[in-house]
Scaffold this active site. Structure first.
Site, PDB file in Angstrom:
ATOM      1  CD  GLU A 151       0.765   1.987   1.178  1.00 22.79           C
ATOM      2  OE1 GLU A 151       0.335   3.143   1.082  1.00 22.79           O
ATOM      3  OE2 GLU A 151       0.946   1.417   2.266  1.00 22.79           O
ATOM      4  CD  GLU A 327       5.206   0.863   3.749  1.00 30.34           C
ATOM      5  OE1 GLU A 327       4.444   1.566   4.424  1.00 30.34           O
ATOM      6  OE2 GLU A 327       5.447   1.081   2.557  1.00 30.34           O
TER       7      GLU A 327
HETATM    8  C1  GLA Z   1       2.301   3.789   3.680  1.00 34.95           C
HETATM    9  C2  GLA Z   1       3.341   4.096   2.632  1.00 34.95           C
HETATM   10  C3  GLA Z   1       4.597   4.659   3.190  1.00 34.95           C
HETATM   11  C4  GLA Z   1       4.294   5.672   4.255  1.00 34.95           C
HETATM   12  C5  GLA Z   1       3.482   5.021   5.323  1.00 34.95           C
HETATM   13  C6  GLA Z   1       3.182   5.955   6.467  1.00 34.95           C
HETATM   14  O1  GLA Z   1       2.270   2.525   4.114  1.00 34.95           O
HETATM   15  O2  GLA Z   1       3.646   2.999   1.820  1.00 34.95           O
HETATM   16  O3  GLA Z   1       5.305   5.257   2.131  1.00 34.95           O
HETATM   17  O4  GLA Z   1       3.592   6.733   3.702  1.00 34.95           O
HETATM   18  O5  GLA Z   1       2.253   4.628   4.771  1.00 34.95           O
HETATM   19  O6  GLA Z   1       2.390   5.328   7.439  1.00 34.95           O
END
Ligand code: GLA
Length: 681
Positions: A151, A327
């Site tokens: 991210e 994710e």
């Molecule tokens: C993001 C991150 C993960 C985690 C999630 C929690 O998407 O990439 O590592 O922190 O949020 O919702």
């Protein structure tokens, strides 16, 4: 665009963080993954301090074992570079690589994402750990995909950034006069007479310069992209046959122009966490999935793969540009007040909603719930309760379902309707003091998408440079910045027969956030056949009656007709009798202008009408309100996804082979909250 090496069918799995667990747990994990039919896991995302406990001293033994175990279990690996979370020794050694906030505060180690992407020491360390991983695992049979970083989205305002920002500005503008001109330097004595005077926009006495803030966001996006590309190229050099990606995070704070980035990834990967617990969650899911698919298409067209005459055999998966839900949260919707446990079946529905709109699978954060650390109560496929739990049983049943759906991976979503998406317009609207605090780019775009979603249309997003001609209808919500070139492409689209609907606050400024004078919306006046003299931002409690029985809110305008015909007018008050909605024939097409905000139902009805007139039909007119219908198709086959988001059973009169049961049906009976996927006949 490329597909994880050695994987066929849909991906299923998520982030796996074995470094948080004793080695005895790992074989159990693999056994449970097999039970759930997990086929892909992301490993090592935040494992830097375990991989390199001291500078230059690597410990790969544990990761060797994990990858071997996964391989023996038939599970493929998206191997991550851990560069989103430098270890404590790194920050102590290189304090200049800790990020500085806009207030000038240098942050300390203690969380993730605490680095400056422009700091040479950080970039070097990131390259070194990426190369070390590539050398170690280049031939590992489990390696299917490189997952760079996590991210990208951090911002810093330090001296390293100042140097990089100036270099970026020189490359973009060439000389200082052009910067001064683009930034309206004559306002408040901000004319620069030397490059060294330019700094990242830090906290200052009063309002900052919106054009500088906008360019800083553009710069940060490019700077982070350069950091990604550096790692990607090293990984590609070591393993040319393994695709490389990074997971996008979505949100107003994110300084990344994902459309632009998509030319540089081998598959677009998004993380998606809806922020509403009601039906808004499903609408946000459709929005994110439509965006991801559109970025993948944009990337395929503008990136390496798109520049070749045709995709090399085997390189592009058959189902169109590749994107993947990397994710999502298995069992929670996280709101500011609480973590809402997803109702039984909702994880499955959300996952299929992404697959329906083109995702090559469903991945989660995370595999096993952590027993400590900052996200200790985040949900997981294996919750704290362990595998004897409803959540894990749903994970097992989702794995079985996805395995039955693998044939849909060949299909593409074909949208006839598109919405313009522009990161720069979003950033510019965040940086400028606007006539109304309710004017919110993301809210305007979501409202248009929601209206089309509720009208049953899958929607693409287009950014400047995308081909417009394949769409029957193009919607521009609050597209604040429009360059001359983009305006002329939009004009060409309508002249050639396209239908266009523009909502207020579009085409107001050029790409430097300088207003186009002579009447709004300067970039699109002639096309729309109107001239807006004045804005009338409305108190949120006010509703303006309109001549078709609906009401306008938040915004109204004095619209003068210069060729368009009025379609709906304001009733009463200052704007009595003046046009609220106009229609203008232009060339072979039609351009509509909407000068106020409609409530959801009339907005849906308007877009449904305009889309129908443009020749775009909804996916499944027989589907009831609350039943999402999306189609993926090839030239020979099509698959219809039906997702019942209501709490009552619904029957949809469509026929085909139900892929869940393998049985031919002439109507689909969906239980409350249930789903079906039909191979249509
Ligand atoms: C993001 C991150 C993960 C985690 C999630 C929690 O998407 O990439 O590592 O922190 O949020 O919702």
């Amino acid at each position: 665009m490329r597909w994880p090496k050695g994987l066929t069918g849909l991906c299923y799995g998520g982030d796996y963080n074995p470094e948080q667990w004793p080695a005895e747990v790992w074989p159990t994990d693999v056994e449970l993954m097999r039970r759930a039919r997990v086929n892909l896991v992301t490993v090592g995302v935040f494992a830097w301090s375990r991989l390199e406990p001291q500078p230059g001293r690597y410990d790969f033994d544990w990761l060797d074992r994990v990858l071997d175990l996964l391989h023996d279990g038939g599970i493929r690996v998206a191997l991550a570079t851990p560069t989103a979370s430098p270890p404590p020794w790194f920050s102590l050694r290189h304090p200049d690589a800790l990020p500085v906030t806009a207030d000038g505060v240098r942050l300390s180690h203690g969380s993730r994402d605490t680095y400056c992407a422009s700091a040479p020491a950080y970039r070097a360390a990131a390259r070194e750990i990426a190369v070390a991983l590539a050398e170690r695992y280049r031939d590992h049979p489990a390696l299917a995909l490189w997952h760079v970083h996590n991210e990208y989205g951090t911002t810093c305002h330090c001296e390293h950034v100042a140097v990089a920002f100036r270099a970026w500005l020189r490359a973009r503008y060439g000389d200082l006069d052009s910067v001064n001109d683009a930034w309206t330097g004559s306002f408040w004595s901000q004319h620069y007479s030397g490059w060294e005077q330019i700094r990242p926009p830090r906290a200052t006495q009063y309002l900052g310069n919106p054009s500088q803030l906008l360019d800083f966001r553009r710069f940060v996006s490019d700077e982070l992209l350069a950091a990604y590309v550096e790692q990607r190229d090293l990984l590609r050099a070591a393993t040319p046959d393994v695709p490389v990606t990074t997971n996008y995070v979505l949100g107003g704070w994110v300084p990344v122009d994902h459309a632009r980035w998509s030319a540089e990834v081998d598959l677009v990967a998004i993380d998606h966490y809806p922020a509403e617990i009601g039906p808004g969650a499903e609408e946000q899911t459709a929005f994110a999935a439509d965006l991801a698919r559109s970025w993948a298409r944009h990337g395929q067209r503008t990136g390496r793969a798109g520049r070749t005459a045709g995709p090399p055999e085997g390189r592009n998966p058959p189902g169109g540009p590749a994107w993947l839900l990397m994710e999502s949260a298995p069992n929670l919707i996280i709101t500011p007040d609480r973590m809402h446990a997803k109702e039984p079946g909702r994880m499955t529905r959300h996952s299929l909603a992404h697959v329906a709109r083109g995702s090559r699978g469903a991945m989660f954060f995370q595999w096993r719930a952590s027993r400590g650390g900052a996200e200790v109560f985040h949900s997981a496929l294996v919750p704290h309760a362990g595998p004897d739990s409803r959540a894990f049983r749903e994970a097992v049943s989702l794995g079985a379902l996805l395995a039955r759906l693998s044939e849909v991976d060949a299909g593409t979503v074909r949208a006839r309707v598109a919405i313009a998406w522009d990161a720069a317009s979003w950033w510019a609207l965040q940086a400028t003091v606007l006539p109304s605090a309710q004017l919110d780019y993301a809210a305007e775009v979501s409202a248009a998408h929601r209206a089309l979603y509720r009208a049953g249309h899958p929607t693409d997003f287009v950014t400047d440079g995308d081909d417009l001609f394949g769409y029957a209808l193009l919607v521009l919500p609050a597209l604040y910045l429009v360059s001359d070139r983009y305006a002329s492409r939009i004009r060409d689209y309508v002249a050639a027969g396209g239908h266009l609907l523009v909502s207020y606050f579009s085409g107001i400024a050029d790409e430097h956030a300088r207003v186009r004078v002579g009447g709004y919306p300067g970039a699109l006046r002639d096309l729309l056949g109107i001239r807006v003299e004045e804005f009338h931002p409305l108190d949120p409690t006010i509703r303006l009656p309109l001549s078709d029985g609906s009401t306008g809110r938040l915004w109204a305008e004095t619209v003068r007709l210069t060729g368009a015909t009025p379609s709906v007018g304001y009733l009463g008050g200052l704007l009595d009798g003046q046009p609220a909605l106009t229609r203008h024939g232009y060339g072979d097409g039609v351009a509509w202008y909407l000068s106020t905000r409609l409530d959801d139902d009339p907005y849906r009805d308007l877009l449904a009408r305009v889309a129908e007139a443009a020749g775009a039909a909804p996916t499944c007119p027989a589907a009831q309100a609350g039943v999402e219908a999306v189609r993926r198709c090839t030239a020979e086959a099509s698959w219809l996804f039906l997702l019942n988001h209501t709490d009552a059973p619904q029957t949809v009169p469509v026929s085909g082979v139900d892929l869940f049961t393998g049985v031919h049906v002439d109507r689909v009976v969906l239980p409350a909250g249930g789903c079906a996927v039909l191979r249509e006949t």
